[in-house]
Enzyme design. Structure first.
Site, short mmCIF file in Angstrom:
data_model
loop_
_atom_site.label_atom_id
_atom_site.label_comp_id
_atom_site.label_asym_id
_atom_site.label_seq_id
_atom_site.Cartn_x
_atom_site.Cartn_y
_atom_site.Cartn_z
N ASP A 140 38.84 68.28 37.00
CA ASP A 140 40.13 68.95 36.80
C ASP A 140 40.19 70.17 37.72
O ASP A 140 39.16 70.78 38.01
CB ASP A 140 40.30 69.39 35.35
CG ASP A 140 40.48 68.21 34.40
OD1 ASP A 140 40.95 67.15 34.85
OD2 ASP A 140 40.14 68.35 33.20
N ASP B 20 46.10 63.21 35.06
CA ASP B 20 46.68 63.65 33.79
C ASP B 20 48.19 63.82 33.92
O ASP B 20 48.95 63.43 33.02
CB ASP B 20 46.06 64.99 33.37
CG ASP B 20 44.58 64.89 33.09
OD1 ASP B 20 44.12 63.79 32.72
OD2 ASP B 20 43.87 65.90 33.25
#
Length: 198
Positions: A157, A171
């Site tokens: 991330d 995401d």
């Protein structure tokens, strides 16, 4: 008058235009375009999935190579930063104790989308499912190939808005696809292109 009706044909006569032996052909002509259109929708689904997957994959490769173990990069002051984080949980960092379960869920989502594609005749649904598929594949790739091990890998991330969880492009694709599916469902549009009213 009778001679004119015989030549022109009427709805009650078997040789009227559009009746008799010509009706099956006419129905086939109307049904024939459906198959190519369905194939085009499937092509859109996989094209959107491929774009979402490649963008996610390339962005993670750049982050790992250039940003990991480095100071965060400020994009919009402290409101939006890029910072490399390894996330063992689900989207936005939730549920880190259930990495294997999230891996299985992602794989199941991919199988369901692939099966649903055979009945897909709606362009908006093709786009939505393509985003879901690309996002699921992106994070599943991390789960399989990144440390600490197969099916337990931590997802990369890097998008860090202020006062919000850190996430990645996969995401984002999953969330956008999910929102679009909710909108389509509320509007009564089904994946096969039909519209229903509750």
């Amino acid at each position: 008058m009778a001679e004119a009706e015989r030549i022109i044909g009427t709805p009650d006569t078997p040789d009227a235009a559009g009746d008799g032996q010509e009706r099956p052909d006419a129905e086939q002509d109307r049904e024939a375009p459906e198959r190519p259109r369905g194939k085009r929708r499937i092509a859109v689904l996989f094209a959107v999935a491929a774009i979402a997957y490649l963008l996610d994959l390339v962005s993670k490769m750049i982050v790992v190579a250039e940003l990991e173990h480095q100071e965060p990069i400020e994009i919009v002051g402290d409101w939006l930063r890029f910072v490399a984080i390894r996330n063992a949980g689900a989207a936005f960092g939730f549920g880190e104790a259930f990495t294997v379960i999230f891996t299985v869920i992602a794989a199941a989502v991919i199988v369901v989308i692939a099966r649903l594609a055979r009945k897909l005749y709606s362009l908006p649904w093709a786009i939505a499912l393509g985003m879901l598929l690309g996002g699921a594949l992106g994070n599943l790739t991390d789960r399989i190939f990144r440390s600490p091990g197969v099916f337990e890998g931590a997802v990369v991330d890097f998008i860090a808005p202020k006062h919000f969880a850190v996430f990645n492009l996969a995401d984002s694709a999953i969330v956008c696809g999910g929102i679009l599916i909710v909108i389509l469902s509320f509007r009564g549009l089904d994946p096969d292109g039909t519209v229903h009213k509750d």
